[in-house]
Design an enzyme around this catalytic site. Sequence first.
Site, PDB file in Angstrom:
ATOM      1  N   LYS A   1       0.793  -7.163  13.708  1.00 28.39           N
ATOM      2  CA  LYS A   1      -0.339  -6.370  13.225  1.00 28.39           C
ATOM      3  C   LYS A   1      -1.573  -6.826  13.998  1.00 28.39           C
ATOM      4  O   LYS A   1      -1.964  -7.981  13.911  1.00 28.39           O
ATOM      5  CB  LYS A   1      -0.529  -6.573  11.723  1.00 28.39           C
ATOM      6  CG  LYS A   1      -1.583  -5.639  11.130  1.00 28.39           C
ATOM      7  CD  LYS A   1      -1.664  -5.723   9.618  1.00 28.39           C
ATOM      8  CE  LYS A   1      -2.628  -4.670   9.087  1.00 28.39           C
ATOM      9  NZ  LYS A   1      -2.785  -4.715   7.634  1.00 28.39           N
TER      10      LYS A   1
ATOM     11  N   THR B   1       0.827  -1.210   0.000  1.00 24.88           N
ATOM     12  CA  THR B   1       0.000   0.000   0.000  1.00 24.88           C
ATOM     13  C   THR B   1       0.858   1.255   0.000  1.00 24.88           C
ATOM     14  O   THR B   1       0.526   2.250  -0.621  1.00 24.88           O
ATOM     15  CB  THR B   1      -0.907  -0.002   1.246  1.00 24.88           C
ATOM     16  OG1 THR B   1      -1.728  -1.150   1.184  1.00 24.88           O
ATOM     17  CG2 THR B   1      -1.794   1.220   1.291  1.00 24.88           C
TER      18      THR B   1
ATOM     19  N   THR C   1       1.517  -4.001   4.670  1.00 27.93           N
ATOM     20  CA  THR C   1       1.435  -4.166   6.122  1.00 27.93           C
ATOM     21  C   THR C   1       1.059  -5.572   6.565  1.00 27.93           C
ATOM     22  O   THR C   1       1.438  -5.988   7.654  1.00 27.93           O
ATOM     23  CB  THR C   1       0.380  -3.221   6.718  1.00 27.93           C
ATOM     24  OG1 THR C   1      -0.836  -3.406   6.002  1.00 27.93           O
ATOM     25  CG2 THR C   1       0.826  -1.794   6.647  1.00 27.93           C
ATOM     26  N   ASP C   2       0.302  -6.291   5.734  1.00 25.51           N
ATOM     27  CA  ASP C   2      -0.318  -7.519   6.246  1.00 25.51           C
ATOM     28  C   ASP C   2       0.678  -8.486   6.857  1.00 25.51           C
ATOM     29  O   ASP C   2       0.442  -9.050   7.913  1.00 25.51           O
ATOM     30  CB  ASP C   2      -1.099  -8.225   5.129  1.00 25.51           C
ATOM     31  CG  ASP C   2      -2.495  -7.648   4.984  1.00 25.51           C
ATOM     32  OD1 ASP C   2      -2.681  -6.492   5.415  1.00 25.51           O
ATOM     33  OD2 ASP C   2      -3.371  -8.339   4.448  1.00 25.51           O
TER      34      ASP C   2
END
Lengths: 602, 427
Positions: free
Chosen positions: B242, B87, B163-164
Amino acid sequence: MSFDYEAIGLKCGIEIHQQLDTSKLFCNCPSIVSEGKPDFMVERELRAVAGETGRKDVAALHEEMKQKHFIYEVFNESACLIDLDEEPPRNMNEDSLEIVLKVASVLDAKIVDEIQVMRKTVIDGSNTTGFQRTALVARNGKIETSKGKVNIPTISIEEESARIISQDADSVRYGLDRLGIPLIEIGTAAEIKDPEHCKETAEKLGMILRSVGGVKRGLGTIRQDINISIRKGARIELKGAQDLKLIPKYVEFECLRQINLLGIKDELKGASIIEEKTDVTKLLETSSSKVIQKALSSNGVVLALKLPGFKGFIGKEIQPGRRLGTEFSDYAKVRAGVHGLFHSDELPNYGITQEETDLMHNSLGLSLNDAFILVADSEDKASRALDAVIERARLCFIEIPKEVRKANDDGTSSYMRPLPGAARLYPETDVLPIKANLKEKFEIEMIDEKAKRFADSYKISFDLASMIAKGNFDFDGLVKKFAEVNPAFIAGFLVSIPKDLKRRHNVDVDSLKFADEVLGKLNNQDIPKQAIPEILLELASGKNIDYSKYGVDTSQAEMIVEEVVSKNKGASFQALMGIAMKELRGKLDGKKVAELVMKFMA
Amino acid sequence: MECKPGDLVEVKTEDENIIGILMPRPEILDPNILVIKLDNGYNIGIDKSKIKSITLKEPYERHETHKRQLKHNPSLPNVTIISTGGTISSKLDYRTGGVYADYTAEDFVEMLPELENIANLKAKSIMHIMSEDMCYEHWKAIAEAAAEELNNGADGVIITQGTDTLHFSTAAVSFFLPNLSKPVVFTAAQRSIDRGSTDAFMNLICAVHAAAKSGIAEVMTCMHASMDDESCVLIRGTKVRKMHTSRRDAFRAINDIPIAKVHKNGKIEYLHKNFRPKTNEIVESDTKFEEKVALITVYPGMDPEIIDFYLDKGYKGIVLAATALGHVPVNGKHSLLDKLERARQMEIPVVIATQTLYGRVNPHVYTNLRKLSVGRGCIFVEDMLPETAYLKLGFVLGHEKGIEAAKKMMLQNLHGEMTERSEANEL
């Protein structure tokens, strides 16, 4: 003052923004106003980003230049992570979309085959995301007015922005309760002919929205933006006109402003701008001007800008109470957050003396035909403010700038930001496009037509009928259901009685809520209508009602009346009525009492 | 004539002519809709069955954008931004209607000119991949690229990715850079970089500050500390996870506290001293790794044969994300005991970490736990995150063979993946 609007080449259209009475458009938060102490606050910054075309939008850059940060007040009851830009949006709320489809149908517009949700870049902080979600729902509608047809090229659905709570030079505080409330936006073509016609068109569209229903009511729930230009002028978007009565004034004053600015442009030939800022702090150190003293006390400076040949022009009135200098000062205010801006046409004044004014002229090396601008603030802000003034002053020679302006309460307007370019819209890829259509053409009865029909067919006053028509009642249904009750009484039950209770007892009574119960009993003659206000008061307070105290059965009533007649032999009908009513008031209808008195007198 | 996305076209339908720019259509959406951008900026979808003709009015010409050269200032530290996709480096993708990776480090500087005043930035794009598609080869490439940059003049390295699975990458790279001597800062974005509100702006600014000036020679993340655009936290790569699907402050230190807070003005506030200090040592990457390691979530009613599946496929190690203190079903038809015994016979280490994430497993406190630890030789890895345990086991089995050797190394604290004491930190 009035113009020949055709001759000056007026182009005018309006955009109506009306809040819809559903949940928010892309989340499940209710559309309510939150008050009191927020649950928490979040602080953010926004930056201009390049759009689809790879260019940053001019309006977005403008906001970035202001270097503000934003504080969002959050109430858990009215905002969620989606409003905070912390969670992707849900798909579009179907109830809101249906209302827009209905309006589109009434306006005879063509609903697009597949609705595409777009992002409109907005970085003044009023949207946490940096954009507003908006979608074009229908095109090419129209309405009839007294001056002919007005086309409606676009009908869209969009998110409401956050509500400004306060702002200062460095930050803006917003409430997130309003962010995301669905809005229908109806835009007319620039076919409005004159100021009164503008008002009429706005009124008509407002009436249609209220007639379709599902729209919010009250202050701030509907806003008009007016687009205005004249020949050789520029398109201005006048934002946030809320008062219909002021609309003609807004149009007229904007025409006036543009005519005056064009006049200045023609006369300004010999003038120029010296694009350097002179620090005159030393010269004004002892000035008694409060603004200057305030700036200097916090280590600020006074900067001057030389405008040769501008004398008289900066002080020239372009709208009632607003001068060219006001435009300069708007730019400085908006761009740099400064408030202390003076121009030589208004001096001596505001604590700056004639001597100081002359001193400025001399030390800046200006002649009598020249003008200057002074700004007192921190060096950075003062410098940015003068940059903004230079930019605006330059345009005086060239053109009227295309602007978004704020509609002021006196019919004038102030500069807000440059008119955004087309780079503002790019696809909202977080939600799916929508295929939507109404099963059949949606027909409505306009509120004014409905009022007339109620008045005629139910024999009630037009005023009462209008109130009923504007309210959200199934009046026809109630009249049919409670056939024994006079329609005028039902109307009174819905509007006048609650009004009266509010006035007398300061109690809000939603009589519609109790219509089935109370009108049902009245319809069966279980209670007299005189008792109804009291019954409603009790119901509104949440009490359980013992209806028997309001009604008497016929045999009981007969006994009472018989006794009254026998105890007062020889009394007149009026006298007997008076005594009997004392006993039975609120329990039996007067007409019934009269019948009984007559019966026993005989 | 064939019209391409971007072309100005005129579409004639049964009842109107529409002029606008032909837009690309995501492949997974209804192919019978043509999308046109009108001159008011709005896109509308037109039912293709109603279209009579489409004519080209003006072909689209792509404007080449000039990327500006990054300048060198000898008085500033050198930082390399290694971009991998995600992203934080995404633009709109008209093929799927989503976003795709297209930003490079120069774009970051274009967007955030102030970065140039913090450090001399060098850009290196080593892959374009969404983080859900990452695996060993990518972690290896990242570690090697970071080592190369640090050994060639960089004072710190920034890695941008999706980020995942960021916490998988940070754990892997932590193990792959055993003698790290300078900051390796992972940063990312929870909101796409094409919006004015993206968290990427502050995350990047803080990451550059951390890479350029911090004295922390660790692999760590630099992400929002809260929902405010105020500061970021540096969290140890083996202890970060996360913890939210979408919030800016999704990344949390688990069973640990962040090493430092980085304010957007560049101020670095150290929260403890438990980190390796920066030195000038050469950084070597050690990426020997066993890929055949499984991470299995334990749940009531699970089929024990899942263990057979991995054993039969030749897996060399298994991590169980067990319930709470380290339980797995041990009675009845869902009991894993027989399968764990089979693993032990095969010399396949089974590691027990907790799916509660917070807290420490315990091999002895209940009988059923002893059945696993004493009875089946499972390795209880203290307060190590299951994902970290998964990567550590891969790394360990890249270097050691057999249960005992693996156990010894698994329980050796290599990069702060376990703590000695459970402090009562905030959850």
